[in-house]
Motif scaffolding. Structure first.
Motif, mmCIF file in Angstrom:
data_model
loop_
_atom_site.group_PDB
_atom_site.id
_atom_site.type_symbol
_atom_site.label_atom_id
_atom_site.label_comp_id
_atom_site.label_asym_id
_atom_site.label_seq_id
_atom_site.Cartn_x
_atom_site.Cartn_y
_atom_site.Cartn_z
ATOM 1 N N ASN A 100 -1.854 -2.403 -13.905
ATOM 2 C CA ASN A 100 -1.232 -3.686 -14.234
ATOM 3 C C ASN A 100 -1.898 -4.329 -15.445
ATOM 4 O O ASN A 100 -1.211 -4.859 -16.330
ATOM 5 N N ARG A 128 -4.360 8.137 -5.950
ATOM 6 C CA ARG A 128 -3.877 7.332 -4.821
ATOM 7 C C ARG A 128 -3.517 8.218 -3.636
ATOM 8 O O ARG A 128 -3.828 7.893 -2.491
ATOM 9 N N HIS A 154 2.784 0.902 1.699
ATOM 10 C CA HIS A 154 2.382 -0.047 0.666
ATOM 11 C C HIS A 154 2.152 0.669 -0.670
ATOM 12 O O HIS A 154 2.668 0.244 -1.698
ATOM 13 N N LEU A 155 1.383 1.762 -0.629
ATOM 14 C CA LEU A 155 1.086 2.490 -1.873
ATOM 15 C C LEU A 155 2.341 3.071 -2.498
ATOM 16 O O LEU A 155 2.507 3.038 -3.715
ATOM 17 N N GLN A 215 -4.320 0.199 -8.987
ATOM 18 C CA GLN A 215 -3.132 -0.598 -9.312
ATOM 19 C C GLN A 215 -3.482 -1.749 -10.246
ATOM 20 O O GLN A 215 -2.740 -2.040 -11.185
ATOM 21 N N THR A 259 -7.468 2.248 -3.979
ATOM 22 C CA THR A 259 -6.077 2.299 -4.427
ATOM 23 C C THR A 259 -5.644 0.982 -5.062
ATOM 24 O O THR A 259 -4.879 0.981 -6.034
ATOM 25 N N GLU A 260 -6.132 -0.117 -4.559
ATOM 26 C CA GLU A 260 -5.793 -1.406 -5.166
ATOM 27 C C GLU A 260 -6.442 -1.553 -6.546
ATOM 28 O O GLU A 260 -5.839 -2.108 -7.467
ATOM 29 N N HIS A 319 4.275 0.629 -4.627
ATOM 30 C CA HIS A 319 3.757 0.149 -5.917
ATOM 31 C C HIS A 319 4.628 0.672 -7.048
ATOM 32 O O HIS A 319 5.085 1.797 -7.021
ATOM 33 N N GLN A 320 4.784 -0.145 -8.037
ATOM 34 C CA GLN A 320 5.532 0.253 -9.239
ATOM 35 C C GLN A 320 4.590 0.711 -10.300
ATOM 36 O O GLN A 320 3.599 0.132 -10.540
#
Length: 75
Positions: A29, A51, A70-71, A25, A21-22, A74-75
């Motif tokens: 980004n 995700r 946390h997930l 992200q 998942t990171e 995320h924006q």
């Protein structure tokens, strides 16, 4: 398989979900930085689904961790 091995596998599955998942992200980004605009909507929709799937897998082995909040933050 003994209890310790089961717990280790649960931890590894959860940790892999966090990493996956990171990475999603980071990809979003980086895309936004390079394009100087948000990633295409189709990518955002697909990433959201990926995700959620990773989160479902992680929570089936380690429910109640900080990963879900946390997930979803995320924006």
């Amino acid at each position: 398989m003994d209890k310790e091995e089961q717990e280790m596998l649960k931890d590894l599955i959860w940790l892999n979900a966090v990493i996956a998942t990171e990475l999603i992200q980071i990809t979003e980004n980086t895309s936004q930085i390079l394009r100087q605009q948000p990633p295409p909507e189709s990518c955002l929709v697909e990433h959201r689904a990926l995700r959620e799937k990773a989160l479902a897998i992680a929570e089936s082995y380690r429910p109640g961790t900080a990963l879900g909040p946390h997930l979803r933050g995320h924006q």
